[in-house]
Design a protein around this motif. Structure first.
Motif, PDB file in Angstrom:
ATOM      1  N   UNK A 164       0.836  -1.210   0.000  1.00 40.87           N
ATOM      2  CA  UNK A 164       0.000   0.000   0.000  1.00 40.87           C
ATOM      3  C   UNK A 164       0.870   1.259   0.000  1.00 40.87           C
ATOM      4  N   UNK A 165       0.362   2.294  -0.647  1.00 47.34           N
ATOM      5  CA  UNK A 165       1.070   3.579  -0.713  1.00 47.34           C
ATOM      6  C   UNK A 165       0.309   4.628   0.074  1.00 47.34           C
ATOM      7  N   UNK A 166       1.050   5.453   0.825  1.00 44.92           N
ATOM      8  CA  UNK A 166       0.402   6.532   1.586  1.00 44.92           C
ATOM      9  C   UNK A 166      -0.192   7.551   0.618  1.00 44.92           C
ATOM     10  N   UNK A 167      -1.491   7.800   0.765  1.00 48.21           N
ATOM     11  CA  UNK A 167      -2.168   8.757  -0.117  1.00 48.21           C
ATOM     12  C   UNK A 167      -2.444  10.073   0.603  1.00 48.21           C
ATOM     13  N   UNK A 168      -2.835   9.984   1.863  1.00 48.95           N
ATOM     14  CA  UNK A 168      -3.181  11.200   2.613  1.00 48.95           C
ATOM     15  C   UNK A 168      -3.076  10.912   4.103  1.00 48.95           C
ATOM     16  N   UNK A 169      -2.799  11.976   4.840  1.00 45.19           N
ATOM     17  CA  UNK A 169      -2.775  11.835   6.306  1.00 45.19           C
ATOM     18  C   UNK A 169      -3.243  13.147   6.898  1.00 45.19           C
ATOM     19  N   UNK A 170      -4.241  13.067   7.766  1.00 50.64           N
ATOM     20  CA  UNK A 170      -4.791  14.269   8.403  1.00 50.64           C
ATOM     21  C   UNK A 170      -4.892  14.020   9.903  1.00 50.64           C
ATOM     22  N   UNK A 171      -5.251  15.087  10.622  1.00 49.03           N
ATOM     23  CA  UNK A 171      -5.228  15.018  12.085  1.00 49.03           C
ATOM     24  C   UNK A 171      -6.537  14.513  12.679  1.00 49.03           C
ATOM     25  N   UNK A 172      -7.624  14.644  11.916  1.00 48.21           N
ATOM     26  CA  UNK A 172      -8.940  14.260  12.443  1.00 48.21           C
ATOM     27  C   UNK A 172      -9.798  13.702  11.312  1.00 48.21           C
ATOM     28  N   UNK A 173     -10.898  13.076  11.703  1.00 46.98           N
ATOM     29  CA  UNK A 173     -11.830  12.550  10.697  1.00 46.98           C
ATOM     30  C   UNK A 173     -12.555  13.683   9.974  1.00 46.98           C
ATOM     31  N   UNK A 174     -12.448  14.898  10.515  1.00 52.82           N
ATOM     32  CA  UNK A 174     -13.005  16.056   9.804  1.00 52.82           C
ATOM     33  C   UNK A 174     -12.012  16.611   8.789  1.00 52.82           C
ATOM     34  N   UNK A 175     -10.833  16.005   8.712  1.00 51.80           N
ATOM     35  CA  UNK A 175      -9.871  16.380   7.678  1.00 51.80           C
ATOM     36  C   UNK A 175      -8.961  17.527   8.040  1.00 51.80           C
ATOM     37  N   UNK A 176      -8.877  17.854   9.338  1.00 45.65           N
ATOM     38  CA  UNK A 176      -7.972  18.949   9.710  1.00 45.65           C
ATOM     39  C   UNK A 176      -6.518  18.546   9.429  1.00 45.65           C
ATOM     40  N   UNK A 177      -5.705  19.529   9.016  1.00 45.41           N
ATOM     41  CA  UNK A 177      -4.326  19.197   8.660  1.00 45.41           C
ATOM     42  C   UNK A 177      -3.511  18.723   9.863  1.00 45.41           C
ATOM     43  N   UNK A 178      -2.560  17.863   9.577  1.00 48.31           N
ATOM     44  CA  UNK A 178      -1.665  17.363  10.622  1.00 48.31           C
ATOM     45  C   UNK A 178      -0.763  18.510  11.085  1.00 48.31           C
ATOM     46  N   UNK A 179      -0.725  18.789  12.358  1.00 46.99           N
ATOM     47  CA  UNK A 179       0.126  19.890  12.848  1.00 46.99           C
ATOM     48  C   UNK A 179       1.557  19.417  13.026  1.00 46.99           C
ATOM     49  N   UNK A 180       2.316  20.228  13.741  1.00 46.43           N
ATOM     50  CA  UNK A 180       3.732  19.910  13.988  1.00 46.43           C
ATOM     51  C   UNK A 180       3.880  18.713  14.915  1.00 46.43           C
ATOM     52  N   UNK A 181       3.011  18.677  15.946  1.00 42.51           N
ATOM     53  CA  UNK A 181       3.112  17.591  16.924  1.00 42.51           C
ATOM     54  C   UNK A 181       1.736  16.931  17.094  1.00 42.51           C
ATOM     55  N   UNK A 182       1.313  16.160  16.111  1.00 44.60           N
ATOM     56  CA  UNK A 182      -0.025  15.560  16.163  1.00 44.60           C
ATOM     57  C   UNK A 182      -0.139  14.534  17.284  1.00 44.60           C
ATOM     58  N   UNK A 183      -1.330  14.451  17.878  1.00 39.23           N
ATOM     59  CA  UNK A 183      -1.561  13.385  18.858  1.00 39.23           C
ATOM     60  C   UNK A 183      -2.581  12.373  18.328  1.00 39.23           C
ATOM     61  N   UNK A 184      -2.998  12.564  17.100  1.00 35.88           N
ATOM     62  CA  UNK A 184      -3.926  11.637  16.449  1.00 35.88           C
ATOM     63  C   UNK A 184      -3.678  11.756  14.951  1.00 35.88           C
ATOM     64  N   UNK A 185      -3.825  10.666  14.241  1.00 39.99           N
ATOM     65  CA  UNK A 185      -3.684  10.738  12.777  1.00 39.99           C
ATOM     66  C   UNK A 185      -4.676   9.793  12.125  1.00 39.99           C
ATOM     67  N   UNK A 186      -5.243  10.254  11.043  1.00 39.86           N
ATOM     68  CA  UNK A 186      -6.046   9.399  10.165  1.00 39.86           C
ATOM     69  C   UNK A 186      -5.228   9.212   8.894  1.00 39.86           C
ATOM     70  N   UNK A 187      -4.877   7.980   8.602  1.00 41.16           N
ATOM     71  CA  UNK A 187      -4.008   7.688   7.461  1.00 41.16           C
ATOM     72  C   UNK A 187      -4.797   6.954   6.388  1.00 41.16           C
ATOM     73  N   UNK A 188      -4.591   7.386   5.153  1.00 36.72           N
ATOM     74  CA  UNK A 188      -5.234   6.734   4.009  1.00 36.72           C
ATOM     75  C   UNK A 188      -4.136   6.146   3.138  1.00 36.72           C
ATOM     76  N   UNK A 189      -4.145   4.832   3.005  1.00 39.06           N
ATOM     77  CA  UNK A 189      -3.204   4.156   2.121  1.00 39.06           C
ATOM     78  C   UNK A 189      -3.976   3.522   0.959  1.00 39.06           C
ATOM     79  N   UNK A 190      -3.370   3.539  -0.206  1.00 40.34           N
ATOM     80  CA  UNK A 190      -4.047   3.069  -1.417  1.00 40.34           C
ATOM     81  C   UNK A 190      -3.296   1.862  -1.997  1.00 40.34           C
ATOM     82  N   UNK A 191      -4.081   0.917  -2.474  1.00 40.86           N
ATOM     83  CA  UNK A 191      -3.456  -0.192  -3.213  1.00 40.86           C
ATOM     84  C   UNK A 191      -3.420   0.196  -4.689  1.00 40.86           C
ATOM     85  N   UNK A 192      -2.242   0.278  -5.275  1.00 40.05           N
ATOM     86  CA  UNK A 192      -2.172   0.675  -6.689  1.00 40.05           C
ATOM     87  C   UNK A 192      -2.980  -0.305  -7.550  1.00 40.05           C
ATOM     88  N   UNK A 193      -3.473   0.222  -8.650  1.00 41.23           N
ATOM     89  CA  UNK A 193      -4.194  -0.682  -9.561  1.00 41.23           C
ATOM     90  C   UNK A 193      -5.410  -0.025 -10.147  1.00 41.23           C
TER      91      UNK A 193
END
Ligand SMILES: C[S@@+](CC[C@H](N)C(=O)[O-])C[C@H]1O[C@@H](n2cnc3c(N)ncnc32)[C@H](O)[C@@H]1O
Length: 193
Positions: A164-193
């Motif tokens: 899987x390839x990292x596609x996006x990473x944000x700080x919350x499920x509302x899509x807020x950007x990841x700050x300098x020192x995040x304490x939570x992350x939502x990561x989206x990985x994609x399977x190529x194809x």
């Protein structure tokens, strides 16, 4: 396996009140379905809710017309899910050994599932969840970044090993950007194809 931390949490939790938190959020005018909104932006036809617990995410996805399967290794939590939505597919299984013999457009692990998997099983849990992602599909997980839980570097390594390839990473499920020192992350990985 689940972690000791989860076992402790389970010992202390009153299952009858487990879902009240989300009802209280809704009553307070807050959105209890941030995870589902996030997943729905990808317009999936089929979703695997990995570590579904009492079915909070899966049931809302189904209500929005998505074909869902919920997997969890806790029979009591699955029992609550089955009672709430007897027509949905609920599977009792350990993510670290999961093999449903099919793939999904999205596999989602909401609510700190990855952190609550036993440390020794986390890489296998990611690998087995990832094996259920269709080509072009996504593996989405949100968890706290805290001591003893996977670092994002470890996590990305497990995802890469699963193809899987990292596609996006944000700080919350509302899509807020990841700050300098995040304490939570939502990561989206994609399977190529
Ligand atoms: C905090 S709950 C989140 C439940 C649900 N995803 C939600 O957001 O409401 C974490 C869940 O992960 C499940 N879990 C932990 N380790 C697991 C494993 N190895 N395989 C399957 N489920 C696991 C627990 O049983 C629990 O239901």
């Amino acid at each position: 396996m689940t972690s000791e931390e989860w076992a402790r949490w389970r010992r202390d939790v009153d299952l009858s009140g487990y879902d009240d938190r989300w009802a209280r959020m809704a009553a307070a005018g807050r959105n209890p379905h941030g995870e589902v909104d996030f997943v729905m932006r990808l317009a999936p036809a089929a979703v695997l809710d990995a570590g579904c617990g009492t079915g909070r995410v899966a049931i809302e996805l189904a209500r929005r017309g998505v074909e869902v399967v919920g997997v969890d290794l806790d029979p009591e939590l699955l029992g609550v899910a089955r009672t709430k939505a007897p027509d949905l597919a609920w599977v009792e299984a350990d993510l670290a050994e999961l093999d449903l013999g099919r793939t999904f457009d999205v596999v989602v692990a909401a609510g700190n599932v990855i952190g609550f998997v036993a440390a020794a099983d986390r890489a296998a849990a990611v690998a087995h969840a990832a094996a259920h992602v269709a080509p072009g599909g996504r593996w989405i997980a949100g968890y706290q970044l805290r001591a003893g839980w996977p670092t994002l570097t470890d996590y990305d390594g497990w995802c890469a090993a699963a193809g899987l390839e990292l596609e996006a990473r944000v700080a919350t499920w509302d899509g807020e950007p990841l700050g300098e020192t995040p304490d939570y992350a939502v990561s989206v990985h994609r399977r190529p194809g």
